[in-house]
Design a protein around this motif. Structure first.
Motif: not given
Length: 314
Positions: A159-165
């Motif tokens: 739901x939120x890709x903000x933790x992608x490396x």
């Protein structure tokens, strides 16, 4: 209720597109499709909030209503996504409804915030959305976004890709203020481009869904849209003076930008009608324009927004 109004007021400063969305938050999304997706049709959201289509070869012709009310709509292959604004417990929310080619609902996701962007990969496998949210601790006078990706083949949704490396200029970047928006997919269904904002600068990133990483490509590129041949992105960039945004096209091989011949401000994620032409919403209509910086914009569909490229034969 006061909290809801504060959230809505904050959202109003995020741009004209978001302003439109807020006006439809009084009722739940209406999803009563009465038609199917057809090849060769140009889909868009009409001025009344309904999804409609016209033949790509005759965009001034009679429009067909789909019986679907969305604030943002996108479709490709056998998949469509409808983002609809709502209010839940007094706060602005978004419902992302995933539909098949017959517009039967296959998945529904409840999201915080106000609809902003939606995309479907050309194969129809990958779906993305962006919503504006409020309340993040780092959002002082700015805005926050949640951008998600759904793999319709596996059913896995982020739901939120903000933790992608994230790799900034080749180095792993850690920061609490990372925001992504405006995903556009490549044909391999794992490569994508998007905007990332951190520490006051926005960048174009090239993401790899399978490796779960994103690497910055160039600063100052927002709301990218990948060309059908995969070599360029249309995007909006900040402009000086009274017009806040201008459209441009970036060659991904040379990183050389070309300003498009649109003198007016455009706050939208453009789409490619083909390898030579982009379309976008501006002032309540959808316009088409050459992607090489020549020509003049022409009104493609009146009283319309959220254009979707003509569907290819399936």
């Amino acid at each position: 209720m006061r909290r809801a109004w504060i959230a809505l007021a904050a959202a109003l400063v995020l741009g004209t597109a978001a302003t439109v969305y807020v006006s439809h938050t009084a009722t739940p999304p209406v999803v009563t499709p009465s038609a199917s997706l057809r090849d060769g049709q140009l889909y868009f959201r009409d001025g009344g909030g309904q999804v409609a289509s016209v033949p790509a070869t005759d965009p001034a012709g009679p429009r067909r209503l789909l019986g679907l009310r969305c604030d943002r709509f996108a479709a490709a292959g056998p998949t469509a996504v409808c983002l609809a604004a709502d209010v839940t417990n007094g706060l602005p929310t978004t419902t992302a409804v995933i539909l098949d080619r017959d517009l039967h609902e296959t998945r529904r996701l409840r999201l915080a915030g106000i609809p902003s962007r939606a995309r479907v990969s050309r194969s129809g496998r990958m779906v993305s959305w962006t919503v504006f949210v409020t309340g993040d601790s780092y959002s002082q006078g700015g805005f926050s976004t949640w951008t998600g990706i759904l793999d319709t083949r596996t059913g896995y949704a982020v739901t939120n890709i903000e933790n992608i490396h994230l790799y900034l200029d080749g180095r792993r970047h850690y920061a609490a203020d990372v925001n992504y928006w405006g995903v556009t997919f490549a044909d391999d269904d794992t490569t994508f481009y998007a905007t990332v904002s951190t520490r006051g600068t926005t960048y174009l990133v090239r993401g790899d869904y399978a490796r779960w990483e994103a690497r910055t490509v160039l600063a100052g590129v927002e709301c990218p849209s990948l060309s059908p041949d995969g070599t360029r992105v249309a995007y909006k960039k900040r402009a000086a003076g009274r017009v806040p945004w201008r459209l441009a096209v970036l060659d991904l091989r040379t990183l050389r930008p070309v300003d498009l011949a649109e003198p007016a401000g455009v706050d939208d994620q453009a789409v490619w009608l083909d390898d030579r032409t982009v379309a976008y919403a501006r002032d309540g209509d959808v316009y088409a324009l050459a992607a090489d910086g020549t020509g003049t914009p022409r009104a493609l569909v009146r009283d319309a927004s959220s254009p979707t490229p003509p569907l290819a034969p399936h």
